[in-house]
Design an enzyme around this catalytic site. Structure first.
Site, PDB file in Angstrom:
ATOM      1  N   GLY A   5      -4.993  -4.912   6.904  1.00  0.00           N
ATOM      2  CA  GLY A   5      -6.048  -3.916   6.959  1.00  0.00           C
ATOM      3  C   GLY A   5      -7.077  -4.145   8.041  1.00  0.00           C
ATOM      4  N   GLY A  44     -10.787  -2.556   2.544  1.00  0.00           N
ATOM      5  CA  GLY A  44      -9.817  -2.607   3.633  1.00  0.00           C
ATOM      6  C   GLY A  44      -9.776  -1.308   4.407  1.00  0.00           C
ATOM      7  N   GLY A  84      -0.526  -2.366   6.058  1.00  0.00           N
ATOM      8  CA  GLY A  84      -0.316  -3.668   6.688  1.00  0.00           C
ATOM      9  C   GLY A  84      -1.593  -4.480   6.640  1.00  0.00           C
ATOM     10  N   THR A 102       0.862  -1.187   0.000  1.00  0.00           N
ATOM     11  CA  THR A 102       0.000   0.000   0.000  1.00  0.00           C
ATOM     12  C   THR A 102       0.894   1.231   0.000  1.00  0.00           C
ATOM     13  OG1 THR A 102      -1.766  -1.107   1.195  1.00  0.00           O
ATOM     14  CG2 THR A 102      -1.581   1.277   1.560  1.00  0.00           C
TER      15      THR A 102
END
Lengths: 304, 304
Positions: free
Chosen positions: A226, A203, A224, A173
């Site tokens: 979610g 998420g 990370g 992300t």
């Protein structure tokens, strides 16, 4: 100006936190560092010229989305159905204005769409077909869904399909937090989600308060696992603790990461007076930090 | 048990807060009070028999969804495209487990789907076609989209289409917060959103921390102008303040409503030791409160 305690501009960016192997192939490591460095330098230039925090986080996340190395925009992971469903959010800490999108398949830069939702509609969040219709109505650049494909993510989906439990999600992300030279704060985050996610899964990234948040005291972007960030409303929790604990963004991020499961991921944050923060509990986080005092670093593991 | 400070079970429900006219037609007023009373009595019975907080909030919201008077499930408002897009969230304060759905068109009880997402998937939130495919895969009851239609909401859409700025949103999102006899807390919220919303718009209801939140100290469900609850991450803010201020759920709800725009809506909440709270800054809120000390009331305006 005794009331003005801001120490000038600052910026942190991330390209995701997760199970990034210590023996990441040297070519990929180098490419990631080169990309993060160029994007961070661009942010530092914009901020030293006095750009608005909101414009800078949008511009940096657009560049991170366009970079196929990271899991946002081009280079996004695949759902279990072999498609891309992108999501993004942006927030202006000085006004609490925010915009978010989810389930995006054809908008080249989801963060642009999130900002349009924020500024041009009466809503904050649009998802799926309605969000794409809105993108069409305002003439935002669209692409074929296959434009987001990369071999790297296709191979990840294949490994996931063979043995879902064995795939260690690398994350990737992307996000940015900024304090501009006027002391304004902003945050933005964009992602393809997690490899093999169920179609329709949303998420933490586009959920205001979970993966992305900014107020007058702190701007936060998470990366990370979610679902953990959602149940802890992690980004808002960081902002609340930064406000109330007296320990600023750094202490707040440490406390929130400690309260979540081991290896959950990472958080970047910036408050009104301290250096930008980039901390993680996972194996690594693609990240960079810079500010007006001369700080400038890009890292992947715990080399600092 | 000096450590156990819970004062027994408690429950609050709402059928929405908004511009409910003081001269609401008597037949509608009576029907709403009868419905809220029956649903609240059912909750009180379940809790006095020792039911789990999570089961009770789900059951109460199912009944509120099934009641066509309120804007959730049957009786939901229409989007600007003349369709229904339902959303819901549920959260177990004792585990931080949560589930949420958005953009639902054919699932009879969205709150049931939210609980299934929570308990049967690795995700927290599913939206749109992916959420409906999941509902199909687990055999959850589906209906034709027209099943949700009511004349009351159709007339609201017509008034909105003629003069969007003039329609005063009555709200009517539904929700429940519960403390069970073991001291566990849970919250659930369900809605059709706002009349004339853009297709794809997601409001505060299904956003964990915004319209719905529960932790070990407080359970919260919000109703009103969704975008305001999102930018303030209102439900999580109530939980944080209830934890840190020493003023419990009541003081926290008062403080959060004061920090938001006038007439924004209402919040129900319950902490570990006090009577359930139902407060609002809008003209009215369809609501009820009951607890094990004998409290039992259902109200629409400020009659209390």
């Amino acid at each position: 100006m005794p009331e003005e305690r801001s120490r000038g501009w600052g910026v942190a960016i991330h390209g995701g936190a997760g199970a990034i192997p210590a023996d990441i192939p040297p070519a990929r490591r180098e490419a990631c560092i080169i990309s993060l460095t160029a994007i961070l330098e661009h942010g530092a230039q914009l901020l030293s010229r006095g750009s608005h925090a909101l414009d800078v986080v949008e511009e940096l996340v657009i560049r991170l989305e366009n970079e196929p190395l990271f899991n946002a925009g081009r280079g996004a992971v695949f759902t279990s159905a072999g498609e891309h469903e992108l999501e993004a959010a942006i927030m202006d800490g000085s006004t609490l204005d925010c915009g978010a999108v989810a389930g995006i398949r054809t908008v080249r830069n989801p963060i642009r769409l999130a900002r349009c939702v924020m500024q041009q509609t009466k809503h904050i969040m649009l998802a799926g077909a309605g969000a794409e219709e809105y993108a069409e109505s305002i003439g935002l650049e669209r692409v074929e869904p296959s434009w987001f494909d990369t071999d790297h993510r296709r191979a990840e989906l294949e490994r996931y399909t063979e043995a879902p439990a064995l795939l260690e999600q690398e994350g990737s992300t992307v996000g940015a937090v900024v304090r501009d030279s006027a002391g304004r704060l902003a945050a933005a985050t964009s992602t393809g989600g997690m490899t093999g996610k169920m179609p329709g899964r949303i998420g933490d990234t586009p959920l205001v308060g979970c993966g992305t948040y900014a107020d007058g005291g702190c701007a936060v972007s998470c990366t990370g696992h979610g679902e953990s960030f959602v149940r802890h409303v992690a980004a808002h929790e960081v902002a609340v603790l930064a406000r109330s604990s007296g320990r600023g963004a750094e202490g707040a991020v440490e406390q929130v990461l400690e309260a979540m499961p081991d290896s959950v991921g990472g958080i970047i944050a910036i408050d009104r007076e301290s250096a930008p923060v980039a901390l993680f509990s996972s194996r690594g986080m693609y990240r960079g930090r810079a500010d007006s005092t001369g700080l400038f670093e890009t890292l992947i593991h715990g080399e600092a």
